[in-house]
Design an enzyme around this catalytic site. Structure first.
Site, PDB file in Angstrom:
ATOM      1  N   SER A   1       0.845  -1.192   0.000  1.00  0.00           N
ATOM      2  CA  SER A   1       0.000   0.000   0.000  1.00  0.00           C
ATOM      3  C   SER A   1       0.886   1.250   0.000  1.00  0.00           C
ATOM      4  CB  SER A   1      -0.967  -0.020   1.185  1.00  0.00           C
ATOM      5  OG  SER A   1      -1.956   0.974   1.046  1.00  0.00           O
TER       6      SER A   1
ATOM      7  N   ASP B   1     -18.023 -15.886 -11.914  1.00  0.00           N
ATOM      8  CA  ASP B   1     -17.127 -16.784 -11.197  1.00  0.00           C
ATOM      9  C   ASP B   1     -16.658 -17.951 -12.072  1.00  0.00           C
ATOM     10  OD1 ASP B   1     -15.833 -18.466  -9.433  1.00  0.00           O
ATOM     11  OD2 ASP B   1     -17.416 -18.463  -7.927  1.00  0.00           O
TER      12      ASP B   1
ATOM     13  N   ASP C   1     -13.690 -18.975 -15.395  1.00  0.00           N
ATOM     14  CA  ASP C   1     -12.387 -19.660 -15.383  1.00  0.00           C
ATOM     15  C   ASP C   1     -12.523 -21.161 -15.179  1.00  0.00           C
ATOM     16  OD1 ASP C   1     -13.190 -19.688 -12.759  1.00  0.00           O
ATOM     17  OD2 ASP C   1     -11.288 -18.980 -11.928  1.00  0.00           O
TER      18      ASP C   1
ATOM     19  N   VAL D   1     -13.858 -22.663 -12.481  1.00  0.00           N
ATOM     20  CA  VAL D   1     -13.861 -23.050 -11.073  1.00  0.00           C
ATOM     21  C   VAL D   1     -14.794 -22.134 -10.294  1.00  0.00           C
ATOM     22  CG1 VAL D   1     -12.479 -23.408  -8.995  1.00  0.00           C
ATOM     23  CG2 VAL D   1     -11.448 -23.786 -11.240  1.00  0.00           C
TER      24      VAL D   1
ATOM     25  N   ASP E   1     -15.367 -20.620  -7.103  1.00  0.00           N
ATOM     26  CA  ASP E   1     -14.617 -20.421  -5.860  1.00  0.00           C
ATOM     27  C   ASP E   1     -14.778 -19.020  -5.293  1.00  0.00           C
ATOM     28  OD1 ASP E   1     -13.242 -19.086  -7.830  1.00  0.00           O
ATOM     29  OD2 ASP E   1     -11.370 -20.218  -7.628  1.00  0.00           O
TER      30      ASP E   1
ATOM     31  N   ASP F   1      -8.747  -5.958  -4.821  1.00  0.00           N
ATOM     32  CA  ASP F   1      -8.384  -4.797  -3.997  1.00  0.00           C
ATOM     33  C   ASP F   1      -9.548  -3.817  -3.936  1.00  0.00           C
ATOM     34  OD1 ASP F   1      -7.206  -2.397  -2.910  1.00  0.00           O
ATOM     35  OD2 ASP F   1      -5.249  -3.186  -3.471  1.00  0.00           O
TER      36      ASP F   1
ATOM     37  N   HIS G   1      -7.022  -5.895  -0.477  1.00  0.00           N
ATOM     38  CA  HIS G   1      -5.930  -4.948  -0.341  1.00  0.00           C
ATOM     39  C   HIS G   1      -4.848  -5.471   0.612  1.00  0.00           C
ATOM     40  CE1 HIS G   1      -3.899  -1.154  -0.580  1.00  0.00           C
ATOM     41  NE2 HIS G   1      -3.963  -0.964   0.715  1.00  0.00           N
TER      42      HIS G   1
END
Length: 534
Positions: A200, A267, A270, A272, A274, A425, A461
């Site tokens: 950060s 979701d 990809d 998967v 998760d 983030d 983050h």
């Protein structure tokens, strides 16, 4: 004769390990020569602290030892240096810590970065020392309890430029120099290797070191970096501004409903399920698709129907600020990022909420742009926001922007830097770091020889979230790159296991060197071999 041979062997072993043979006394007299030509020292305090309590703080990523926590007690030589830059009316505190005994020093120097408006302090040197490093830190000219107005103003309406220089870069370089100088005074030899480890604000500081002080560190970890400061601070302020412009103040449950819906929709892109959107570029979820739906809230209790304005607000948070002429200003958050961090609300009911702007971005707009301690987001027009944005870039890019793509000095010095950024983030837009690294790549096609960037799907983050978090491995990965020449083509990370597929609570995988994409290729999603870099 046998005793002499044993003694000689011990001396040889110590030399091979690189330890200094002895340290000097931990007293003020030892460090009387400590100083720099451009500062005036106001006070020098040296304290010997055997059996100093570390509070058993985590040393995540700092030490290569196979432990997750630092020792509860450590022997430290503390040095506190207070100084001013003559004529600038500033006061800077630098904190230096050295292993009290030479045998405990690993011959390396490590600085840990700060966070938010805090450049650093005494706490930042404890974990490095307990892990065998010498260390230093700086308060950057103000401590963590000082209000931004108190140090950011010379007087109401007038920016305290020396204080901002100190915080942005000047005090950081001085702390590094003073810390390494004290190390050499005390142990009789300079550190073999010097490292920076931050996230950060600490990630911004790491980039500032590579840009402004390229010879100071052999290795830099710069996670979730607050670079592009002059632009992303207004991007953080954009949600609060847009909420008042659209006259809508949704409770957290409503914002969460948008995030949950986006994750549900994207979701599986990809392969998967998760709770992670690993391929955000393929996600085309529309906030407007939730208009008219009812959200059941528990804190506060009640039901609220999603309106066009609420959907427009969320769309704006995902897209990022756009000028009155529909020109791109900066990036927004990814679809699976928590929207409530930049748009917090306090509510007496689901229909009666007040927006609380994110404090750091609000301070930036109030103190450094409007230069008015009473400034509020209320009543701002689109033109006002654009004016603030231009003010930020025009006046502060060279001071705290930290987005200079010329890393030639760092490259020639042989430095190595690893940056990683969580794709979930909620504070600093991930694409801002992608933008910076892409521009560095465009400037120098050999950038991967000394500076490597990894995206972390599903990570919030500086860590946390369901995704693949490299926090515990990144520093050791950097260290072996610097000291052993082991080039990190991937970066080890730990994530929450996919339920039902594995008895373990976690899963591991190797993050990919940008621009390669972390890709599921089939098999058990809890098995690292089921992912590849494509």
């Amino acid at each position: 004769m046998a005793l002499l041979s044993i003694a000689q062997a011990l001396i040889t072993a110590s030399a091979l390990l690189g330890h200094a043979s002895a340290s000097k006394s931990c007293t003020a007299d030892t460090f009387m020569s400590l100083g720099l030509s451009n500062i005036h020292i106001l006070s020098l305090n040296v304290t010997s602290a055997p059996n100093y309590s570390t509070g058993d703080s985590s040393a995540s990523g700092v030490t290569s030892a196979p432990i997750s926590r630092i020792p509860p007690m450590v022997d430290i030589c503390f040095i506190t240096l207070q100084y001013t830059h003559p004529g600038q009316n500033d006061v800077v505190n630098t904190y230096i810590g050295l292993p009290l005994n030479a045998s405990d020093w690993n011959t390396r120097f490590l600085m840990d970065g700060g966070g938010g408006w805090t450049a650093g302090g005494l706490d930042e040197i404890i974990a490095p020392i307990a892990s065998g490093y010498s260390s230093s830190s700086t308060d950057g000219g103000h401590n963590s309890t000082t209000s931004t107005a108190d140090w950011g103003f010379m007087s109401e309406g007038n920016t305290n430029w020396p204080a901002l220089w100190d915080f942005s870069s000047v005090a950081l370089g001085e702390a590094a120099t003073l810390g390494k100088m004290a190390t050499e005074i005390y142990f009789g030899s300079a550190p073999k290797y010097s490292y920076w480890n931050g996230c950060s604000t600490g990630g911004r500081q790491g980039h500032m070191m590579a840009q402004r002080f390229p010879t100071y560190f052999d290795g830099i970890v710069a996670g979730s970096p607050a670079i592009n400061w002059d632009r992303f601070q207004l991007a953080e302020y954009w949600p609060a501004f847009l909420a008042q412009l659209l006259d809508t103040q949704p409770p957290a449950c409503v914002l969460d409903a948008f995030s949950d819906a986006a994750i549900e929709a994207c979701d599986l892109l990809d392969g998967v399920k998760d709770g992670i959107i690993s391929l955000p570029g393929q996600c085309h979820f529309e906030a407007s698709s939730l208009v008219g739906q009812t959200v059941n809230c528990s804190d506060p209790n009640g039901q609220i129907i999603i309106t066009d304005n609420i959907a427009e607000l969320v769309k704006g948070m995902w897209e990022g600020p756009i000028s009155l002429e529909d020109q791109f200003e900066w990036y927004g958050l990814n679809y699976d990022a928590d929207l409530t961090s930049l748009l917090a609300t306090t509510c007496t009911s689901v229909h009666n909420c007040t927006v609380i702007p994110f404090s750091i971005s609000a301070d930036w707009a109030r103190i450094f742009l409007a230069r008015n301690s009473s400034f509020s987001v209320q009543g701002l027009t689109r033109q006002d926001f654009d004016d603030l944005f231009r003010e930020s870039v025009d006046q502060y890019a060279s001071i705290i922007g930290t987005h200079n793509t010329d890393l030639t000095g760092f490259k020639l010095a042989g430095g190595k830097m690893i940056t990683w950024h969580g794709m979930q983030d909620e504070l600093i837009p991930t694409n801002g770091t992608v933008d910076y690294y892409t521009r560095v790549m465009g400037r120098d096609p050999t950038v991967a020889d000394y500076y490597r960037f990894f995206l972390a799907p599903g990570v919030a983050h500086c860590g946390g979230g369901p995704g693949f978090d490299p926090s515990d491995t990144v520093f050791e990965t950097l260290r072996v790159w610097v000291e052993n020449g082991t080039v990190p083509d991937t970066l080890g990370a730990i994530a929450t296991a996919v339920a039902g597929s594995n008895s373990s609570a976690t899963r591991t995988a190797d993050l990919c060197l940008y621009p390669k994409v972390f890709t599921y290729v089939g098999g058990d999603p809890n098995d690292a071999s089921s992912f590849s870099c494509i």
